[in-house]
Design a protein around this motif. Sequence first.
Motif, PDB file in Angstrom:
ATOM      1  N   GLY A 189       0.715  -1.302   0.039  1.00 48.93           N
ATOM      2  CA  GLY A 189       0.058   0.139   0.135  1.00 48.93           C
ATOM      3  C   GLY A 189       1.018   1.173  -0.081  1.00 48.93           C
ATOM      4  O   GLY A 189       0.407   2.115  -0.567  1.00 48.93           O
ATOM      5  N   MET A 190       2.086   1.263   0.820  1.00 47.32           N
ATOM      6  CA  MET A 190       2.801   2.421   0.866  1.00 47.32           C
ATOM      7  C   MET A 190       3.487   2.635  -0.422  1.00 47.32           C
ATOM      8  O   MET A 190       3.452   4.016  -1.233  1.00 47.32           O
ATOM      9  N   PHE A 191       4.057   1.789  -1.349  1.00 51.01           N
ATOM     10  CA  PHE A 191       4.794   2.051  -2.593  1.00 51.01           C
ATOM     11  C   PHE A 191       3.631   2.242  -3.517  1.00 51.01           C
ATOM     12  O   PHE A 191       3.940   3.147  -4.542  1.00 51.01           O
ATOM     13  N   ILE A 192       2.440   1.710  -3.844  1.00 52.59           N
ATOM     14  CA  ILE A 192       1.226   2.075  -4.602  1.00 52.59           C
ATOM     15  C   ILE A 192       0.854   3.611  -4.231  1.00 52.59           C
ATOM     16  O   ILE A 192       0.857   4.349  -5.153  1.00 52.59           O
ATOM     17  N   GLY A 193       0.725   3.972  -3.046  1.00 49.02           N
ATOM     18  CA  GLY A 193       0.483   5.273  -2.571  1.00 49.02           C
ATOM     19  C   GLY A 193       1.505   6.313  -3.013  1.00 49.02           C
ATOM     20  O   GLY A 193       0.944   7.467  -3.270  1.00 49.02           O
ATOM     21  N   MET A 194       2.737   6.155  -2.838  1.00 46.72           N
ATOM     22  CA  MET A 194       3.798   6.881  -3.133  1.00 46.72           C
ATOM     23  C   MET A 194       4.181   7.007  -4.604  1.00 46.72           C
ATOM     24  O   MET A 194       4.410   7.878  -5.205  1.00 46.72           O
ATOM     25  N   MET A 195       3.939   5.994  -5.342  1.00 42.24           N
ATOM     26  CA  MET A 195       4.302   5.926  -6.666  1.00 42.24           C
ATOM     27  C   MET A 195       3.462   5.782  -7.745  1.00 42.24           C
ATOM     28  O   MET A 195       3.590   5.843  -8.691  1.00 42.24           O
ATOM     29  N   GLY A 196       2.168   5.380  -7.217  1.00 44.68           N
ATOM     30  CA  GLY A 196       0.845   5.524  -8.132  1.00 44.68           C
ATOM     31  C   GLY A 196      -0.188   6.438  -8.112  1.00 44.68           C
ATOM     32  O   GLY A 196      -1.279   5.937  -8.367  1.00 44.68           O
ATOM     33  N   GLN A 197       0.194   7.791  -7.674  1.00 45.95           N
ATOM     34  CA  GLN A 197      -0.749   8.621  -7.602  1.00 45.95           C
ATOM     35  C   GLN A 197      -1.703   8.904  -9.010  1.00 45.95           C
ATOM     36  O   GLN A 197      -2.637   9.109  -8.994  1.00 45.95           O
ATOM     37  N   THR A 198      -0.901   8.679 -10.029  1.00 46.42           N
ATOM     38  CA  THR A 198      -1.687   8.834 -11.282  1.00 46.42           C
ATOM     39  C   THR A 198      -2.497   7.839 -11.595  1.00 46.42           C
ATOM     40  O   THR A 198      -3.079   7.880 -12.711  1.00 46.42           O
ATOM     41  N   LEU A 199      -2.418   6.603 -11.175  1.00 51.70           N
ATOM     42  CA  LEU A 199      -3.136   5.484 -11.519  1.00 51.70           C
ATOM     43  C   LEU A 199      -4.555   5.489 -11.242  1.00 51.70           C
ATOM     44  O   LEU A 199      -4.976   5.943 -10.017  1.00 51.70           O
ATOM     45  N   GLY A 254      -5.396   4.323   0.704  1.00 52.12           N
ATOM     46  CA  GLY A 254      -6.349   5.564   0.886  1.00 52.12           C
ATOM     47  C   GLY A 254      -5.646   6.701   1.766  1.00 52.12           C
ATOM     48  O   GLY A 254      -6.019   7.812   1.369  1.00 52.12           O
ATOM     49  N   LEU A 255      -4.936   6.440   2.767  1.00 56.18           N
ATOM     50  CA  LEU A 255      -4.380   7.475   3.470  1.00 56.18           C
ATOM     51  C   LEU A 255      -3.335   8.435   2.601  1.00 56.18           C
ATOM     52  O   LEU A 255      -2.973   9.371   2.710  1.00 56.18           O
ATOM     53  N   SER A 256      -2.668   7.710   1.485  1.00 51.76           N
ATOM     54  CA  SER A 256      -1.839   7.935   0.628  1.00 51.76           C
ATOM     55  C   SER A 256      -2.302   9.390   0.100  1.00 51.76           C
ATOM     56  O   SER A 256      -1.522  10.480  -0.409  1.00 51.76           O
ATOM     57  N   TYR A 257      -3.475   9.511  -0.210  1.00 54.37           N
ATOM     58  CA  TYR A 257      -4.215  10.567  -1.062  1.00 54.37           C
ATOM     59  C   TYR A 257      -4.153  11.863  -0.121  1.00 54.37           C
ATOM     60  O   TYR A 257      -4.234  12.651  -0.837  1.00 54.37           O
ATOM     61  N   TYR A 258      -4.133  11.693   0.928  1.00 56.87           N
ATOM     62  CA  TYR A 258      -4.436  12.790   2.053  1.00 56.87           C
ATOM     63  C   TYR A 258      -3.046  13.156   2.530  1.00 56.87           C
ATOM     64  O   TYR A 258      -3.020  14.490   2.937  1.00 56.87           O
ATOM     65  N   ILE A 259      -1.946  12.445   2.753  1.00 57.60           N
ATOM     66  CA  ILE A 259      -0.683  12.790   3.384  1.00 57.60           C
ATOM     67  C   ILE A 259       0.378  12.514   2.842  1.00 57.60           C
ATOM     68  O   ILE A 259       1.613  12.626   2.897  1.00 57.60           O
ATOM     69  N   ALA A 266       2.694   7.403   9.091  1.00 56.57           N
ATOM     70  CA  ALA A 266       1.455   6.908   9.470  1.00 56.57           C
ATOM     71  C   ALA A 266       0.966   5.566   9.467  1.00 56.57           C
ATOM     72  O   ALA A 266       0.404   4.976  10.594  1.00 56.57           O
ATOM     73  N   ALA A 267       1.537   4.788   8.636  1.00 55.79           N
ATOM     74  CA  ALA A 267       1.298   3.533   8.529  1.00 55.79           C
ATOM     75  C   ALA A 267       2.042   2.601   9.473  1.00 55.79           C
ATOM     76  O   ALA A 267       1.640   1.704  10.144  1.00 55.79           O
ATOM     77  N   LEU A 268       3.425   3.132   9.748  1.00 53.56           N
ATOM     78  CA  LEU A 268       4.072   2.447  10.629  1.00 53.56           C
ATOM     79  C   LEU A 268       3.476   2.532  12.147  1.00 53.56           C
ATOM     80  O   LEU A 268       3.419   1.545  12.929  1.00 53.56           O
ATOM     81  N   ILE A 269       2.997   3.749  12.288  1.00 50.52           N
ATOM     82  CA  ILE A 269       2.464   3.979  13.615  1.00 50.52           C
ATOM     83  C   ILE A 269       1.259   3.207  13.901  1.00 50.52           C
ATOM     84  O   ILE A 269       0.853   2.487  14.886  1.00 50.52           O
ATOM     85  N   LEU A 270       0.368   3.241  12.760  1.00 49.88           N
ATOM     86  CA  LEU A 270      -1.058   2.516  12.840  1.00 49.88           C
ATOM     87  C   LEU A 270      -0.877   1.038  13.017  1.00 49.88           C
ATOM     88  O   LEU A 270      -1.763   0.276  13.627  1.00 49.88           O
ATOM     89  N   PHE A 271      -0.141   0.532  12.027  1.00 51.07           N
ATOM     90  CA  PHE A 271      -0.123  -1.245  11.868  1.00 51.07           C
ATOM     91  C   PHE A 271       1.052  -1.730  12.390  1.00 51.07           C
ATOM     92  O   PHE A 271       1.166  -2.858  12.500  1.00 51.07           O
ATOM     93  N   VAL A 272       2.118  -1.004  12.929  1.00 50.26           N
ATOM     94  CA  VAL A 272       3.389  -1.673  13.680  1.00 50.26           C
ATOM     95  C   VAL A 272       3.126  -0.947  15.222  1.00 50.26           C
ATOM     96  O   VAL A 272       3.112  -2.003  15.993  1.00 50.26           O
ATOM     97  N   PHE A 273       3.542   0.112  15.340  1.00 51.43           N
ATOM     98  CA  PHE A 273       3.893   0.644  16.802  1.00 51.43           C
ATOM     99  C   PHE A 273       2.700   0.561  17.585  1.00 51.43           C
ATOM    100  O   PHE A 273       2.926   0.448  18.801  1.00 51.43           O
ATOM    101  N   LEU A 274       1.257   0.699  17.343  1.00 51.45           N
ATOM    102  CA  LEU A 274       0.069   0.535  18.014  1.00 51.45           C
ATOM    103  C   LEU A 274      -0.099  -0.832  17.972  1.00 51.45           C
ATOM    104  O   LEU A 274      -0.641  -1.211  19.068  1.00 51.45           O
TER     105      LEU A 274
END
Length: 439
Positions: A189-199, A254-259, A266-274
């Motif tokens: 999700g991270m790589f798609i969000g960062m590199m696929g904004q135009t998809l 989904g989060l990548s569209y906003y931040i 954000a994903a690290l905090i949500l799915f790893v650290f918490l």
Amino acid sequence: MTSETPASSGAPSTGLGPWMRFRRQYSRLSPPVQMIGLQLWLPLVFVIAFCLCYINAFHQPSPKDIKVAVVGTGPAAVTLADRLEGTSNGMLSASVASSVDAARGDVRDGDLAAAFTPGAANQPARLLVASGAQFQLAEVVQQTFAPVAAAEGTTLAVDDLAPLPKHDSYGTSGFYIALVWTIAGYMVGMFIGMMGQTLKHRVRLGLIVGSGFVLSLLGTLFAGPVVGAVHGHFLSLWLLGWLTTISVGLVVNGLSYYIGRFVTGAALILFVFLNIPASGGAFPAAFVPEPFKWLHPYVFGTGVLDVLRGIVYDVGPGIGSGATIIGVYAAIGLVLTVVGKPFFDRRNRLRAERGKPVSMMLAAQGAAMAARQAEQAEAAAGTRPHHVTTSEGPGWDDDSHGNGNGSRGNGLRDNEFAAEEVESDAAAVSGAAAGSGSA
């Protein structure tokens, strides 16, 4: 008739605010240094979050409010339950179960960590546990109730309703398998969000679903048949892993569209650290401090582990309970994705209409590409290439350089304030658009 304005001493005024002046100065650094500097927030977040979440949660596990029951009726059972809770210094939360069958169901469902039946003359006391639900809880309650039985002049017989197999002595294999699936989905999700904004949506969702299919298969294959951490249930676990990677991938996408590129933190905090300290996988929820104990019913890992333990050991609140948590996260990811794309497009359109400069990361990426193209062009022409180290080199137009149009000798303009050239140069840079609208 003309009016003259007295010349001010010192550097000429640029008319820029403090932030834009900082950006202008920052853009004078070499493009690689700019990009590295703009990513140093991530190790900063990692260090702080690791200390506050992992070290804080795990440095001193302290069992508290472990739910146990005394099997029996009448004042004697109530008195024993009250005495156990009162002398445990907050470790136990004791109640009374009317029958062994009722207590057995509660232990298997995870509502109770153990159920204790007092002994009698020539009859040992009995303790119901379920190691498959949580190994540490089973160990703690056995150590707690052994002295209780000894005080009654009898021994303690332990009935393990879900014993762990020999190949998973401490019951941690399921936790690490769930972690593999979760991190795989997070990275996709991270790589798609960062590199696929135009998809388009269907392409991004296709990548999430397809990569999740492969990665969950590999994770299940290696954890099961290859390593031998889990025996059997291959298809069920593969399906669970696939749903896990898809759900996590959807949320991160989904989060990548906003931040933008900050989705990594954000994903690290949500799915790893918490998620990990609160899921009950590494330590039971009763062992960790707040807020992790409070978060336990809501984090994604709790749902995955509930389903996994239901499949492998037939314990826990049931597959439906865990599947509900997974489904809620997947639905949130879909909503963020559907709403996020129009939001992202509108934000970029308004940014362009208002003439705002591109993000610092996008500008640095564009400058790096422009520098490489200039070097390649000079090398192809057979001339000795000069090294372009900054995005605002010696040719920056100001009063001291006086070329009057803001251009350099090699045709490159300031990457901060010539948005058209930057966006054109950066269009081929993978992931550049993820930084739009952010630093």
